[in-house]
Design a protein around this motif. Structure first.
Motif, PDB file in Angstrom:
ATOM      1  N   GLY A 140       0.830  -1.204   0.000  1.00  0.00           N
ATOM      2  CA  GLY A 140       0.000   0.000   0.000  1.00  0.00           C
ATOM      3  C   GLY A 140       0.857   1.244   0.000  1.00  0.00           C
ATOM      4  O   GLY A 140       1.267   1.727   1.050  1.00  0.00           O
ATOM      5  N   THR A 163       1.130   5.067  -0.644  1.00  0.00           N
ATOM      6  CA  THR A 163       0.332   6.268  -0.833  1.00  0.00           C
ATOM      7  C   THR A 163       0.952   7.168  -1.900  1.00  0.00           C
ATOM      8  O   THR A 163       2.173   7.316  -1.966  1.00  0.00           O
ATOM      9  CB  THR A 163       0.214   7.042   0.495  1.00  0.00           C
ATOM     10  OG1 THR A 163      -0.218   6.140   1.520  1.00  0.00           O
ATOM     11  CG2 THR A 163      -0.798   8.165   0.376  1.00  0.00           C
ATOM     12  N   SER A 200      -7.383   5.817   0.709  1.00  0.00           N
ATOM     13  CA  SER A 200      -6.899   5.905   2.081  1.00  0.00           C
ATOM     14  C   SER A 200      -7.125   7.317   2.602  1.00  0.00           C
ATOM     15  O   SER A 200      -7.716   8.175   1.941  1.00  0.00           O
ATOM     16  CB  SER A 200      -5.411   5.539   2.152  1.00  0.00           C
ATOM     17  OG  SER A 200      -4.983   5.440   3.501  1.00  0.00           O
ATOM     18  N   ASP A 203      -3.246   5.158   8.952  1.00  0.00           N
ATOM     19  CA  ASP A 203      -3.944   5.209   7.674  1.00  0.00           C
ATOM     20  C   ASP A 203      -5.198   4.347   7.747  1.00  0.00           C
ATOM     21  O   ASP A 203      -5.286   3.396   8.522  1.00  0.00           O
ATOM     22  CB  ASP A 203      -3.033   4.775   6.536  1.00  0.00           C
ATOM     23  CG  ASP A 203      -2.642   3.313   6.629  1.00  0.00           C
ATOM     24  OD1 ASP A 203      -2.025   2.935   7.644  1.00  0.00           O
ATOM     25  OD2 ASP A 203      -2.958   2.542   5.706  1.00  0.00           O
ATOM     26  N   PRO A 227      -6.732   2.000   5.745  1.00  0.00           N
ATOM     27  CA  PRO A 227      -6.721   0.544   5.588  1.00  0.00           C
ATOM     28  C   PRO A 227      -6.235  -0.191   6.843  1.00  0.00           C
ATOM     29  O   PRO A 227      -6.848  -1.181   7.260  1.00  0.00           O
ATOM     30  CB  PRO A 227      -5.772   0.325   4.399  1.00  0.00           C
ATOM     31  CG  PRO A 227      -5.895   1.577   3.609  1.00  0.00           C
ATOM     32  CD  PRO A 227      -6.015   2.667   4.630  1.00  0.00           C
TER      33      PRO A 227
END
Length: 200
Positions: free
Chosen positions: A13, A15, A33, A119, A121
């Motif tokens: 993941g 960003t 996110s 974050d 998730p």
């Protein structure tokens, strides 16, 4: 600086930030996110009252930072410099026990910090794993997007990945994975998931 090449795709993941876009190319967005502020369930810090305006809610959440020690992590999506909270007098503390964001919530539960940035998730997973032990105070950032990362010299690989991801979205595989691992995510980001699921 220069580093040894150890792979072709950053598939976790990651960003999407402008600074990173200067050195890598991103796929189409893989997941939505944002960064929120969380606290232990027994903390005297209370969640904000949603106003219906995200920027107002962010300002109110930032005020809560003055009420206790808050974990942050440099060079990650939890870097306080990204959200204009560095150097403002808030009691921010760098989480340095590991670079794994999953280790932050257990540290908060153990009272090593009153609060932490996290974050969405990871927070969705943590809310299930640590049910009843943590609470969301409010948003620190506007919506963010994640994507896979590629060297700027690999446009064909990035295109192939994008085509692969679009196919997974069209045939329903993507949403089945979301429902398996992040089942609450569509509730927090309905517009994103409606788009990638074709309105299903």
């Amino acid at each position: 600086g220069k580093r040894e090449i150890r792979g072709d795709i950053i598939g976790n993941g990651l960003t999407i930030f402008p600074g990173r876009q200067k050195v890598i190319d991103y796929s189409i967005p893989t997941f939505p996110s944002a960064v929120w502020l969380l606290a232990r369930a027994d903390s005297p810090v209370q969640p904000i009252k949603p106003s219906g305006d995200l920027l107002t809610d962010i300002r109110e959440t930032k005020k809560k930072l003055s009420l206790g020690k808050t974990f942050v992590m440099d060079n990650s999506c939890l870097d306080p410099r990204l959200y204009d909270i560095e150097g403002k007098g808030y009691p921010l503390h760098r989480f340095t026990k590991s670079t794994n964001l999953n280790d932050i919530v257990p540290a908060v539960v153990k009272s090593e910090s009153e609060m932490s940035l996290l974050d969405v998730p990871d927070l969705i997973v943590a809310m299930e794993k640590w049910s009843g032990q943590i609470k969301v105070i409010g948003p620190i950032s506007e919506q963010q997007l994640m994507g896979a990362g590629f060297r700027k010299t690999s446009p064909a690989l990035r295109q192939a990945f994008d085509e692969f991801l679009v196919q997974l979205q069209k045939d329903g595989t993507y949403m089945s994975l979301v429902k398996k691992y992040f089942r609450a995510a569509p509730r927090y980001h309905p517009e994103f998931f409606k788009k990638v699921s074709g309105g299903r």
